[in-house]
Design an enzyme around this catalytic site. Structure first.
Site, PDB file in Angstrom:
ATOM      1  N   LEU A  78       1.193  -1.100  -0.539  1.00 46.89           N
ATOM      2  CA  LEU A  78      -0.032   0.245   0.045  1.00 46.89           C
ATOM      3  C   LEU A  78       0.458   1.413  -0.490  1.00 46.89           C
ATOM      4  O   LEU A  78       1.372   1.579   1.049  1.00 46.89           O
ATOM      5  CB  LEU A  78      -0.664  -0.295   1.498  1.00 46.89           C
ATOM      6  CG  LEU A  78      -1.845   0.810   1.571  1.00 46.89           C
ATOM      7  CD1 LEU A  78      -3.237   1.362   0.454  1.00 46.89           C
ATOM      8  CD2 LEU A  78      -2.390   1.166   3.071  1.00 46.89           C
ATOM      9  N   CYS A  79       0.380   2.015  -0.800  1.00 50.95           N
ATOM     10  CA  CYS A  79       1.582   3.096  -0.524  1.00 50.95           C
ATOM     11  C   CYS A  79      -0.226   4.381  -0.867  1.00 50.95           C
ATOM     12  O   CYS A  79      -1.454   4.141  -0.739  1.00 50.95           O
ATOM     13  CB  CYS A  79       2.071   3.942  -1.851  1.00 50.95           C
ATOM     14  SG  CYS A  79       1.567   3.313  -3.488  1.00 50.95           S
ATOM     15  N   ALA A  80       0.033   5.659  -0.995  1.00 54.23           N
ATOM     16  CA  ALA A  80       0.193   6.956  -1.044  1.00 54.23           C
ATOM     17  C   ALA A  80      -0.989   6.922  -1.927  1.00 54.23           C
ATOM     18  O   ALA A  80      -2.559   6.434  -2.404  1.00 54.23           O
ATOM     19  CB  ALA A  80       0.408   8.095  -1.438  1.00 54.23           C
TER      20      ALA A  80
END
Lengths: 379, 79
Positions: A78-80
């Site tokens: 998960l990232c932005a």
């Protein structure tokens, strides 16, 4: 050879249903420390989460890969916005780990809308159908209420196509769009949805609502009683439909109340809020179902997937409703105040129609969970 | 001073490109990175903690000719 897209990417709805059902998932958050700390991705069950920022993978791939523990199930990265997570998931797959990138990252999580059918009261013969549209990443709730071939929408988010398509899928058309107040935490989709569908838009003005001069829905069963409940904001109202369902906006939540400090005048708005909660909402039958515009976290989601509460129950369970007297109420609230939502002044201007903003800008403003409730200081 | 324009790119591009530039630079040389991603501000702060060759001398925001918010990161190549 390229793997099919479905193996390398995980969409937010699938990710949330995996977490909700307690699958053995490892969530690898590769955002920076600050983002990781302030806005977690949460499902209805706890999920094993580790945090290694993506730039550590760029700088020291092997050391960083070694930080990802052995795990029996899939790894969701998960990232932005979904870019860095793709890179890290690919690195993990090269070492034989079953990693997928969460498509669109936290932005997609913050935009995702999940409709849940609200069970009606057993004695209800109104024939209504109520859908609670849960924007899980932000904790925002909006509503579609259908009566036969007609429907109204309350407090829609700006993903207007979703509401239009959802109502169309129900075989109905939108005959009214309503806001409970001028929102400060997210850009409202109400005026755009009304424009797009040709339906009347009702938003209360500051001061007492003026039902005669408004554009409330014409369909009798969908035409709400408008209760002035100033406090969270001066124009805030609650909508009572079929005498049973109370759409409370940011006045009363299933686990708390709306914050009255955003105008910079906690004492005055706080007193208004106290009177709205204790005088205005007290006169309503206690079996009334409260359908709020926000919730603070997944613990508020009930077994049937909805976030609601009976007025009777909330009067006993919401801590702020136990505070006796305006002075004690104000004192307690003053001790609990936290910073205003990011960019709330910009968001209010857009919602008032006095400013415009690009999609990218709005997307940036809306990052993070809503902060519309009075916070609790941990004991 | 070198310039790296990564306006419009989302992460991880700004960090990947900055790393490539820093690797090619001589000690004491400066690199100015222009980004439109607000997330680049904490990301560069975090990155220089794990990258031994770069120091982050300053960060500032300005508007470009189209009115976009630009995040400017000034990096220095260490020895």
């Amino acid at each position: 050879m390229l793997e099919p897209q479905t193996n390398t990417e995980l969409r937010v709805p699938e990710l949330l249903s995996m977490i909700d059902s307690g699958e053995a998932l490892l969530l690898l958050d590769v955002r920076n420390e600050d983002e990781h700390r302030t806005w977690p991705l949460e499902g209805r069950r706890p999920v094993k989460t580790i945090h290694v920022p993506y730039f550590e993978f760029i700088e020291a791939a092997e050391t960083s890969l070694a930080k990802v523990p052995a795990h029996p199930g899939p790894i969701a990265v998960l990232c932005a916005k979904g870019g860095s997570s793709e890179l890290v998931a690919a690195l993990l797959r090269e070492t034989g780990r079953p990693a997928q990138s969460v498509a669109g990252g936290m932005v997609a999580y913050g935009e995702y809308l999940s409709p849940v059918r609200v069970p009606l009261d057993k004695a209800d013969v109104s024939g209504l159908e109520i859908w609670q549209i849960n924007r899980r990443g932000k904790g925002c709730l909006s509503y579609v209420i259908r009566a036969g071939g007609e429907a109204i929408v309350i407090d829609p988010s700006r993903q207007v196509d979703f509401y239009r398509d959802w109502v169309r899928g129900l075989g109905a058309r939108i005959v009214g769009v309503l806001d409970t107040h001028i929102h400060a935490d997210h850009v409202s989709g109400a005026s755009a949805l009304a424009r797009q569908t040709g339906a009347p838009y009702f938003v209360p003005a500051a001061g007492p609502p003026r039902p005669q001069a408004t554009s409330l829905p014409e369909v009798p069963v969908l035409r709400p009683d408008v209760l002035a409940t100033p406090g969270h904001t001066p124009e805030s109202v609650c909508y009572l439909i079929a005498g049973r369902y109370l759409f409370t906006g940011d006045t009363l939540f299933s686990e708390g109340i709306g914050r009255p400090d955003l105008g910079g005048n906690l004492r005055e708005w706080g007193r208004e809020l106290y009177r709205s909660l204790h005088q205005r909402l007290l006169g309503i039958p206690e079996q009334t179902l409260v359908l709020p515009a926000h919730y603070a976290g997944p613990s508020a989601i009930q077994a049937d997937g909805t976030v609601t509460g009976r007025l009777r129950t909330l009067r006993q369970s919401v801590p702020e409703l136990q505070l006796a007297g305006e002075d004690e109420f104000i004192r307690a609230l003053a001790a609990q105040m936290r910073p205003a939502p990011r960019h709330y002044e910009d968001i209010v201007k857009v919602n008032l129609g006095v400013a415009e903003a690009s999609e990218a800008q709005v997307c940036e403003w809306e990052l993070g969970r809503n902060q519309c409730a009075v916070a609790r200081v941990a004991a | 001073m070198k310039k790296l324009d990564v306006r419009g790119a989302k992460c991880p591009i700004p960090i990947i490109k900055a790393k490539k530039e820093i690797d090619l630079m001589a000690p004491g040389e400066l690199l100015e990175v222009l980004s439109t991603d607000p997330g680049s501000v904490p990301d560069f702060q975090g990155w220089v903690k794990v990258n031994k060759k770069a120091a982050l001398n300053s960060q500032r925001t300005e508007k470009d000719e189209t009115g976009r918010e630009i995040y400017v990161h000034l990096l220095e190549r260490l020895s």
